[in-house]
Design a protein around this motif. Structure first.
Motif, mmCIF file in Angstrom:
data_model
loop_
_atom_site.group_PDB
_atom_site.id
_atom_site.type_symbol
_atom_site.label_atom_id
_atom_site.label_comp_id
_atom_site.label_asym_id
_atom_site.label_seq_id
_atom_site.Cartn_x
_atom_site.Cartn_y
_atom_site.Cartn_z
ATOM 1 N N VAL A 99 34.225 55.925 -15.304
ATOM 2 C CA VAL A 99 34.097 55.618 -13.873
ATOM 3 C C VAL A 99 34.785 54.272 -13.688
ATOM 4 O O VAL A 99 34.323 53.248 -14.203
ATOM 5 N N ARG A 100 35.908 54.296 -12.958
ATOM 6 C CA ARG A 100 36.708 53.079 -12.753
ATOM 7 C C ARG A 100 36.802 52.787 -11.268
ATOM 8 O O ARG A 100 37.020 53.693 -10.460
ATOM 9 N N ASP A 101 36.642 51.525 -10.906
ATOM 10 C CA ASP A 101 36.751 51.150 -9.496
ATOM 11 C C ASP A 101 37.789 50.054 -9.318
ATOM 12 O O ASP A 101 38.210 49.423 -10.276
ATOM 13 N N THR A 102 38.190 49.877 -8.063
ATOM 14 C CA THR A 102 39.156 48.835 -7.713
ATOM 15 C C THR A 102 38.452 47.649 -7.047
ATOM 16 O O THR A 102 39.030 46.961 -6.224
ATOM 17 N N GLY A 103 37.202 47.427 -7.451
ATOM 18 C CA GLY A 103 36.413 46.335 -6.888
ATOM 19 C C GLY A 103 36.788 44.982 -7.449
ATOM 20 O O GLY A 103 37.841 44.815 -8.082
ATOM 21 N N GLY A 104 35.905 44.029 -7.248
ATOM 22 C CA GLY A 104 36.178 42.646 -7.615
ATOM 23 C C GLY A 104 36.116 42.336 -9.093
ATOM 24 O O GLY A 104 36.556 41.280 -9.520
ATOM 25 N N GLY A 105 35.579 43.244 -9.898
ATOM 26 C CA GLY A 105 35.488 43.016 -11.329
ATOM 27 C C GLY A 105 34.307 42.142 -11.708
ATOM 28 O O GLY A 105 33.593 41.615 -10.861
ATOM 29 N N ILE A 106 34.115 42.011 -13.005
ATOM 30 C CA ILE A 106 33.006 41.237 -13.560
ATOM 31 C C ILE A 106 33.598 40.091 -14.379
ATOM 32 O O ILE A 106 34.496 40.315 -15.192
ATOM 33 N N ALA A 107 33.084 38.907 -14.180
ATOM 34 C CA ALA A 107 33.564 37.742 -14.932
ATOM 35 C C ALA A 107 33.360 37.959 -16.422
ATOM 36 O O ALA A 107 32.331 38.504 -16.847
ATOM 37 N N SER A 108 34.326 37.537 -17.219
ATOM 38 C CA SER A 108 34.264 37.758 -18.669
ATOM 39 C C SER A 108 33.009 37.151 -19.290
ATOM 40 O O SER A 108 32.452 37.704 -20.235
ATOM 41 N N GLY A 109 32.528 36.052 -18.757
ATOM 42 C CA GLY A 109 31.314 35.438 -19.272
ATOM 43 C C GLY A 109 30.061 36.257 -19.015
ATOM 44 O O GLY A 109 29.061 36.120 -19.722
ATOM 45 N N ASP A 110 30.104 37.115 -17.992
ATOM 46 C CA ASP A 110 28.952 37.958 -17.663
ATOM 47 C C ASP A 110 28.959 39.282 -18.422
ATOM 48 O O ASP A 110 27.908 39.913 -18.573
ATOM 49 N N LEU A 111 30.115 39.724 -18.877
ATOM 50 C CA LEU A 111 30.225 41.041 -19.516
ATOM 51 C C LEU A 111 29.242 41.264 -20.667
ATOM 52 O O LEU A 111 28.642 42.339 -20.745
ATOM 53 N N PRO A 112 29.027 40.298 -21.568
ATOM 54 C CA PRO A 112 28.099 40.552 -22.672
ATOM 55 C C PRO A 112 26.653 40.777 -22.238
ATOM 56 O O PRO A 112 25.854 41.304 -23.001
ATOM 57 N N ARG A 113 26.322 40.428 -21.002
ATOM 58 C CA ARG A 113 24.926 40.510 -20.545
ATOM 59 C C ARG A 113 24.658 41.640 -19.558
ATOM 60 O O ARG A 113 23.513 41.812 -19.143
ATOM 61 N N ILE A 114 25.658 42.396 -19.163
ATOM 62 C CA ILE A 114 25.463 43.347 -18.062
ATOM 63 C C ILE A 114 24.438 44.442 -18.352
ATOM 64 O O ILE A 114 23.858 44.987 -17.428
ATOM 65 N N PHE A 115 24.181 44.747 -19.621
ATOM 66 C CA PHE A 115 23.190 45.775 -19.946
ATOM 67 C C PHE A 115 21.815 45.182 -20.231
ATOM 68 O O PHE A 115 20.877 45.914 -20.543
ATOM 69 N N ASP A 116 21.677 43.865 -20.135
ATOM 70 C CA ASP A 116 20.388 43.209 -20.357
ATOM 71 C C ASP A 116 19.468 43.452 -19.159
ATOM 72 O O ASP A 116 19.884 43.277 -18.004
ATOM 73 N N PRO A 117 18.213 43.823 -19.428
ATOM 74 C CA PRO A 117 17.265 43.982 -18.308
ATOM 75 C C PRO A 117 17.143 42.688 -17.517
ATOM 76 O O PRO A 117 17.090 41.599 -18.089
ATOM 77 N N PHE A 118 17.128 42.828 -16.214
ATOM 78 C CA PHE A 118 16.944 41.753 -15.243
ATOM 79 C C PHE A 118 18.146 40.835 -15.083
ATOM 80 O O PHE A 118 18.074 39.872 -14.337
ATOM 81 N N LEU A 130 21.952 48.946 -14.781
ATOM 82 C CA LEU A 130 22.780 49.134 -15.973
ATOM 83 C C LEU A 130 21.937 49.160 -17.239
ATOM 84 O O LEU A 130 22.292 49.851 -18.201
ATOM 85 N N ALA A 131 20.804 48.455 -17.257
ATOM 86 C CA ALA A 131 19.898 48.531 -18.405
ATOM 87 C C ALA A 131 19.354 49.959 -18.525
ATOM 88 O O ALA A 131 19.289 50.523 -19.630
ATOM 89 N N PHE A 132 18.990 50.563 -17.403
ATOM 90 C CA PHE A 132 18.518 51.952 -17.380
ATOM 91 C C PHE A 132 19.623 52.892 -17.858
ATOM 92 O O PHE A 132 19.394 53.765 -18.703
ATOM 93 N N THR A 133 20.832 52.720 -17.329
ATOM 94 C CA THR A 133 21.950 53.575 -17.708
ATOM 95 C C THR A 133 22.213 53.463 -19.204
ATOM 96 O O THR A 133 22.400 54.482 -19.889
#
Length: 180
Positions: A99-118, A130-133
């Motif tokens: 699933v690819r979008d043309t949105g604003g993207g995620i900062a590289s510093g945030d990428l390692p945490r995107i699946f962390d709860p909360f 994303l934690a649920f997914t």
């Protein structure tokens, strides 16, 4: 927030059956059609014609991909854009959906945490989607990864094992049935 937390915390054990991932994705795209259209988001699909079935809990898989598609829409809330949904068979025979979008993207510093709860970068996000997914994909024996670039968009790749023939065949008759 409480409902999302409880859904995440008490994910029921998946009830596995052979599922057509293309059908699940096509149904979700249809279900979200009006919502995506209202947000000026166009969906492009490239679903592999000969995709093998996956062994999955249909409801959980739908919820996981619904979250990814809604996240894509929210990433383009201000300007609209495109979501590309694709499936393919990998070299090792697994099934991959992206699933690819043309949105604003995620900062590289945030990428390692995107699946962390909360963890959330959204103003009103709970950090559970994303934690649920991630949890659903892992429960299905799969893997999920994300590639993103600020200003260019985000792609989520979900890798699931194809349903094996042994698991998909009818159960062997019981001893009582054989002797009858």
């Amino acid at each position: 927030i409480t409902e999302e937390y409880l859904r995440f915390a008490k994910l029921p054990k998946p009830v596995m059956a052979r599922q057509d991932l293309n059908e699940i994705l096509a149904d979700l795209i249809h279900f979200l059609g009006a919502e995506l259209s209202a947000a000026r988001v166009q969906v492009r699909r490239e679903l592999a014609a000969s995709l093998p079935p996956v062994l999955a809990d249909e409801g959980q898989l739908r919820a996981a991909f619904l979250n990814l598609l809604r996240n894509s829409r929210e990433a383009m809330a201000d300007k609209g854009g495109e979501v590309f949904v694709a499936t393919r068979v990998t070299d090792d025979g697994s099934v991959e959906a992206s699933v690819r979008d043309t949105g604003g993207g995620i900062a590289s510093g945030d990428l390692p945490r995107i699946f962390d709860p909360f963890f959330s970068t959204k103003e009103r996000g709970t950090g559970l989607g994303l934690a649920f997914t991630h949890q659903v994909v892992q429960e299905h024996g799969g893997a999920i990864r994300c590639e993103s670039e600020v200003g260019r968009g985000t792609t989520f790749f979900v890798l699931l094992p194809a349903a094996s023939e042994e698991r998909s065949s009818a159960p062997a008759p019981s001893a009582a049935a054989e002797s009858a």
